[in-house]
Enzyme design. Structure first.
Site, mmCIF file in Angstrom:
data_model
loop_
_atom_site.group_PDB
_atom_site.id
_atom_site.type_symbol
_atom_site.label_atom_id
_atom_site.label_comp_id
_atom_site.label_asym_id
_atom_site.label_seq_id
_atom_site.Cartn_x
_atom_site.Cartn_y
_atom_site.Cartn_z
ATOM 1 C CG HIS A 60 115.673 50.834 10.349
ATOM 2 N ND1 HIS A 60 116.129 49.723 9.455
ATOM 3 C CD2 HIS A 60 116.921 51.132 11.029
ATOM 4 C CE1 HIS A 60 117.311 49.690 9.533
ATOM 5 N NE2 HIS A 60 117.834 50.410 10.453
ATOM 6 N NE ARG A 80 121.030 49.326 21.214
ATOM 7 C CZ ARG A 80 120.643 48.106 20.702
ATOM 8 N NH1 ARG A 80 120.950 47.607 19.538
ATOM 9 N NH2 ARG A 80 119.391 47.666 20.951
ATOM 10 N NE ARG A 83 122.757 53.613 13.455
ATOM 11 C CZ ARG A 83 122.631 53.504 14.683
ATOM 12 N NH1 ARG A 83 123.043 54.366 15.360
ATOM 13 N NH2 ARG A 83 122.191 52.465 15.156
#
Length: 699
Positions: A448, A418, A388
């Site tokens: 991640h 997400r 992100r």
């Protein structure tokens, strides 16, 4: 077992469901703790409103993802009980009960506590009955100029069936009387509120008597609904909102192109299966039943609310109110001297390994490192993971500049982060257009990990500079989330990170890693080994202590290892912000385990794993929570903190969280969380306040 016998892992079934909490209910408990902050007068008033809004946002996602997953298990006969043994139907029933009570409490807090407190500060949300003549004239003009041209009311009849409404959109069901221009008597209509307009409208200052006055878009639609149906009478107009399944499902084996498959799925997110209906509590019973039938929902999926159906939109007003006295005072994040007084970030990192704790310390050095690398003629290559980052990312800007300057740029971007999928697709395209090599990670494993590798020519050799973190490369998050950044030019760590990028971009076998531990290969196994080592120290009569800090603890094998450690006498202190499936305080099993959750001004996000190791402290920090998905089904990285000064610092930071008596909630054996409060004569301790005082200055 007699009283003389001692409980051991061999005499107790550590797989017993009674030893575990349900993860979804534990997740919901975290959201409830967030809501409770709205009542805490130690927070400034506008921050209390912010917590109320965050609860709404969190609950939306909970229904879009967690509840949707449970419903799908039941729909397709894929029921899976977790370690707690609860059937999905039982979990859903408890969720409905808890949410029904908590949402009612949320609206009570809004109507009875926050709105009156805001009004006392001359910040008012005006009802239609309270509009002055001048305000009413302005609202009428607003409706004519901005709202009416965008509204498309839909009368319901055989040729106009009930529309397919977008996920979480604001809509109104209207009861009508009379005939339209074609002689039809529909009786009902739907008004979808324009998505391009703000849900809360600030009135001009000259109409506000020196304060801040707001009206809801829903109030404007209610007031002038009759003008949308000329010749007919509006008998009633009631707002509602439906929440849908928004979890994307991509068949990785069938998807030849992940980006294209994701683009196709993103559109369907707005029209997934219905999960929840929110409707104004004054909506007549027959209209409520009509809506439930249209969405094929049960009464248990219904929330009848005394106020706006989407309270998260109240967050829009906070930035429009210039009242610093009603918000936390700003502070200047600290900078370590090796970075703040050096001409070059590279020089500062060569001087010493650097650990930053955001937001108490600045995220700017991380961005500056990349900016400097983009311009430095000696930098040959940059490799980075992105999960992100934000649509206007300074990190991405620097990577684009570096690619245009002829550097070898490789970016592993996780498209499946997400609710950030669309943004990440845009950033991936932007990077590719600049000349960067972009890959989308590994099929079946979300990337991640938080890694940056810069290869720089120094003399006749290449030197690697590394950034590793517990949080995302997102400057906004770095101001709101607590996260560690680690910057080093250690040769072994640089080589490890290089090998990890090779694994991510290539297709070879797992390479031997020296210092880092990483999922899905070594992290889970290593953590259990470290827990077991601490247990062995306790069994040998040596001091033993484990401290772990993460956002969630759900992985059963690790929980069982912690139970065994507790039974051997290891003191286990867990700082778990959100869901925790471990049940502390069970006599003979987990009575040496304490679990606390810190809910404060900043969202706790650091992941740290500390082991006393018979006086030879060992600490890792990384990107992974202590959950199945992170440890077994994601690409994660954890790095050792070898520098003794940095270890002592991290130990102190963990300890102050464990002593927190203002923002800490301690998990009880029955699953409830007990908020800690200072007792008479106790020092008042807030971990986050302590860190601001300690770190938010140049050193």
């Amino acid at each position: 077992m007699t009283d003389a016998q001692v409980a051991t892992p061999a005499t107790i079934d550590l797989h017993s469901p009674e030893l575990y909490f349900n993860r979804e209910l534990s997740h919901l408990q975290f959201n409830i703790r967030v809501l409770e902050q709205a009542l805490d007068e130690r927070h400034p008033l506008l921050d209390r409103l912010f917590f109320l809004c965050i609860f709404s946002k969190n609950l939306d996602e909970f229904y879009e993802v967690r509840v949707a997953n449970l419903v799908q298990q039941l729909t397709y006969g894929r029921e899976q009980a977790g370690a707690d043994g609860m059937h999905p139907r039982q979990v859903l029933n408890e969720i409905h009960q808890m949410c029904s009570e908590t949402v009612a409490r949320q609206y009570s807090i809004l109507n009875d506590v926050l709105l009156p407190a805001l009004e006392s500060e001359n910040i008012c949300f005006l009802r239609r009955a309270d509009w002055s003549k001048d305000q009413r004239t302005w609202v009428k003009q607003y409706f004519s100029d901005y709202l009416q041209p965008l509204i498309s009311p839909i009368g319901l009849d055989p040729s106009h069936p009930f529309p397919r409404l977008v996920n979480k959109s604001l809509n109104f069901i209207v009861a009508l009387e009379g005939k339209d221009a074609f002689g039809r008597e529909t009786g009902l209509a739907i008004i979808p509120a324009p998505r391009s307009l703000a849900r809360i409208i600030r009135l001009p200052d000259n109409l506000c008597d020196g304060g801040d006055n707001f009206i809801f878009l829903s109030s404007v639609i209610h007031e002038y609904a009759d003008e949308l149906f000329p010749g007919m009478k509006v008998k009633g107009c009631y707002q509602f909102r439906v929440t849908r399944n928004a979890d994307l499902e991509i068949d990785h084996e069938e998807a030849a192109d992940l980006a294209s498959a994701l683009e196709d799925e993103l559109h369907s997110r707005n029209f997934g299966e219905e999960m929840r209906l929110e409707v104004a509590d004054n909506c007549p019973e027959e209209l409520t039943e009509f809506l439930l039938k249209q969405f094929t929902l049960d009464r248990s999926d219904l929330f009848q609310v005394n106020g706006p159906v989407n309270l998260s939109r109240l967050m829009e007003v906070i930035g429009q109110i210039d009242r610093p006295d009603l918000q936390y005072a700003p502070f200047t994040p600290g900078l370590p001297k090796n970075l703040s007084f050096k001409k070059s970030i590279f020089e500062g990192i060569r001087d010493r390994d650097t650990l930053l704790l955001h937001p108490f310390e600045s995220f700017t050095p991380v961005v500056d490192l990349l900016r400097e690398a983009a311009k430095d003629p000696n930098v040959r290559a940059i490799k980075q993971t992105l999960y992100r980052t934000g649509a206007k990312s300074e990190i991405v800007n620097a990577l684009v500049d570096a690619a245009r300057n002829g550097k070898e740029i490789t970016v592993v971007i996780e498209l499946r982060a997400r609710f950030d999928e669309e943004e990440n697709l845009y950033l991936a395209n932007r990077l590719q257009e600049a000349g960067a090599v972009v890959v989308y990670g590994v099929v079946g494993y979300k990337t991640h990990s938080k890694m940056m590798l810069i290869v720089r020519k120094e003399g006749d050799k290449y030197k690697r500079y590394v950034h590793l973190g517990t949080g995302n490369y997102h400057a906004g998050n770095a101001r709101a989330y607590t996260d560690y950044s680690f910057m080093t030019c250690d040769d072994s760590i640089g080589e490890d990170v290089h090998k990890l990028f090779q694994q991510l971009t290539g297709m070879g076998e797992a390479l031997r890693i020296k210092k880092l531990i990483h999922a899905p290969f070594t992290l889970h196994k290593k953590l259990i080994e470290l827990v077991d080592r601490e247990r062995a120290h306790a069994e040998a009569g040596k001091p033993a202590l484990i401290r772990m800090k993460a956002n969630g603890l759900t992985e059963p094998k690790l929980i069982r290892a912690l139970y065994k450690a507790s039974m051997a006498g290891v003191k286990v202190e867990l700082i778990i912000r959100g869901m925790c499936c471990l049940r502390p305080g069970i006599e003979g099993i987990s009575d040496n385990i304490e679990v606390c959750s810190i809910i404060g001004r900043f969202l706790e996000h650091t992941r740290v794993y500390y082991f006393h190791n018979n006086g030879k402290d060992e600490i890792y920090a990384g990107s992974a929570d202590l959950m199945e998905r992170n440890l077994l089904r994601r690409v994660e990285t954890a790095f050792p903190v070898d520098n003794s000064k940095l270890r002592e610092r991290m130990k102190a930071e963990l300890e102050v969280y464990m002593r927190d008596n203002t923002q800490a909630w301690v998990l009880q054996p029955d699953g409830q969380y007990l908020r800690q409060t200072p007792q008479e004569g106790d020092d008042v301790i807030s971990g986050q306040s302590w860190l601001i005082e300690k770190l938010a200055t140049s050193r």
